[in-house]
Design a protein around this motif. Sequence first.
Motif, PDB file in Angstrom:
ATOM      1  N   GLU A  48      -0.428   2.456  -9.413  1.00 61.01           N
ATOM      2  CA  GLU A  48      -0.577   3.030  -8.073  1.00 61.01           C
ATOM      3  C   GLU A  48      -1.127   1.953  -7.142  1.00 61.01           C
ATOM      4  OE1 GLU A  48      -2.880   6.668  -7.948  1.00 61.01           O
ATOM      5  OE2 GLU A  48      -2.471   6.965 -10.072  1.00 61.01           O
ATOM      6  N   VAL A  49      -0.451   1.716  -6.027  1.00 57.00           N
ATOM      7  CA  VAL A  49      -0.896   0.707  -5.068  1.00 57.00           C
ATOM      8  C   VAL A  49      -0.919   1.343  -3.672  1.00 57.00           C
ATOM      9  CG1 VAL A  49      -0.394  -1.524  -4.021  1.00 57.00           C
ATOM     10  CG2 VAL A  49       0.033  -1.181  -6.461  1.00 57.00           C
ATOM     11  N   ASP A  50      -2.083   1.300  -3.043  1.00 60.93           N
ATOM     12  CA  ASP A  50      -2.261   1.830  -1.690  1.00 60.93           C
ATOM     13  C   ASP A  50      -2.558   0.663  -0.758  1.00 60.93           C
ATOM     14  OD1 ASP A  50      -2.649   3.610   0.444  1.00 60.93           O
ATOM     15  OD2 ASP A  50      -4.797   3.709   0.041  1.00 60.93           O
ATOM     16  N   VAL A  51      -1.700   0.460   0.251  1.00 60.69           N
ATOM     17  CA  VAL A  51      -1.833  -0.656   1.177  1.00 60.69           C
ATOM     18  C   VAL A  51      -2.369  -0.155   2.513  1.00 60.69           C
ATOM     19  CG1 VAL A  51      -0.613  -2.524   2.339  1.00 60.69           C
ATOM     20  CG2 VAL A  51       0.099  -1.811   0.054  1.00 60.69           C
ATOM     21  N   ALA A  58      -5.653  -0.555  -5.789  1.00 56.21           N
ATOM     22  CA  ALA A  58      -4.672  -0.241  -6.834  1.00 56.21           C
ATOM     23  C   ALA A  58      -5.379   0.368  -8.043  1.00 56.21           C
ATOM     24  CB  ALA A  58      -3.931  -1.507  -7.232  1.00 56.21           C
ATOM     25  N   ARG A  59      -4.684   1.298  -8.715  1.00 58.30           N
ATOM     26  CA  ARG A  59      -5.235   1.967  -9.897  1.00 58.30           C
ATOM     27  C   ARG A  59      -4.318   1.756 -11.093  1.00 58.30           C
ATOM     28  NH1 ARG A  59      -6.019   5.922  -5.841  1.00 58.30           N
ATOM     29  NH2 ARG A  59      -8.219   6.380  -5.488  1.00 58.30           N
ATOM     30  N   ALA A  80       7.054  -4.069  -5.490  1.00 62.37           N
ATOM     31  CA  ALA A  80       6.500  -4.797  -4.345  1.00 62.37           C
ATOM     32  C   ALA A  80       5.455  -5.772  -4.893  1.00 62.37           C
ATOM     33  CB  ALA A  80       5.861  -3.841  -3.349  1.00 62.37           C
ATOM     34  N   VAL A  81       5.396  -6.959  -4.296  1.00 57.55           N
ATOM     35  CA  VAL A  81       4.492  -8.001  -4.764  1.00 57.55           C
ATOM     36  C   VAL A  81       3.606  -8.435  -3.601  1.00 57.55           C
ATOM     37  CG1 VAL A  81       4.351 -10.292  -5.799  1.00 57.55           C
ATOM     38  CG2 VAL A  81       6.227  -8.769  -6.427  1.00 57.55           C
ATOM     39  N   TYR A  82       2.289  -8.496  -3.841  1.00 57.34           N
ATOM     40  CA  TYR A  82       1.322  -8.868  -2.817  1.00 57.34           C
ATOM     41  C   TYR A  82       0.443 -10.008  -3.328  1.00 57.34           C
ATOM     42  CZ  TYR A  82       2.607  -4.233  -1.158  1.00 57.34           C
ATOM     43  OH  TYR A  82       3.312  -3.140  -0.750  1.00 57.34           O
ATOM     44  N   ARG A  83       0.231 -11.020  -2.496  1.00 57.47           N
ATOM     45  CA  ARG A  83      -0.723 -12.086  -2.812  1.00 57.47           C
ATOM     46  C   ARG A  83      -1.986 -11.797  -2.023  1.00 57.47           C
ATOM     47  NH1 ARG A  83      -1.042 -16.606  -5.298  1.00 57.47           N
ATOM     48  NH2 ARG A  83       1.189 -16.793  -5.608  1.00 57.47           N
TER      49      ARG A  83
END
Length: 106
Positions: A48-51, A58-59, A80-83
Amino acid sequence: MRRIPIALAALAAAGAVAMAPFATAQAATAVSLNAPMARAGEVITCQEVDVQLLDIFARACDTGQWGPLSDFVINSRDRAVYRCATGWAEGSLWVRGQGCRRLQTS
């Protein structure tokens, strides 16, 4: 006149005893704040990712890292990929990232 210095010494000793638990808690905090940073470039996948703008929460993540993170990547379930520049991990429970940017994937 001698009673005042003795009374002050007694108050100082009582204050030191009362503050002892706080000194122990402060020492424990210093240890956790000095925990080693995750290696640069670590990739963490989360269910789970909350932006929220530049922050991510993220969980259910695949990391055993506890403590501060630096220069790491979060992969979400939907690919989706986040740095992220900095963050904090609580093992597989959750990861928080600050200064995150979505990366273009092909």
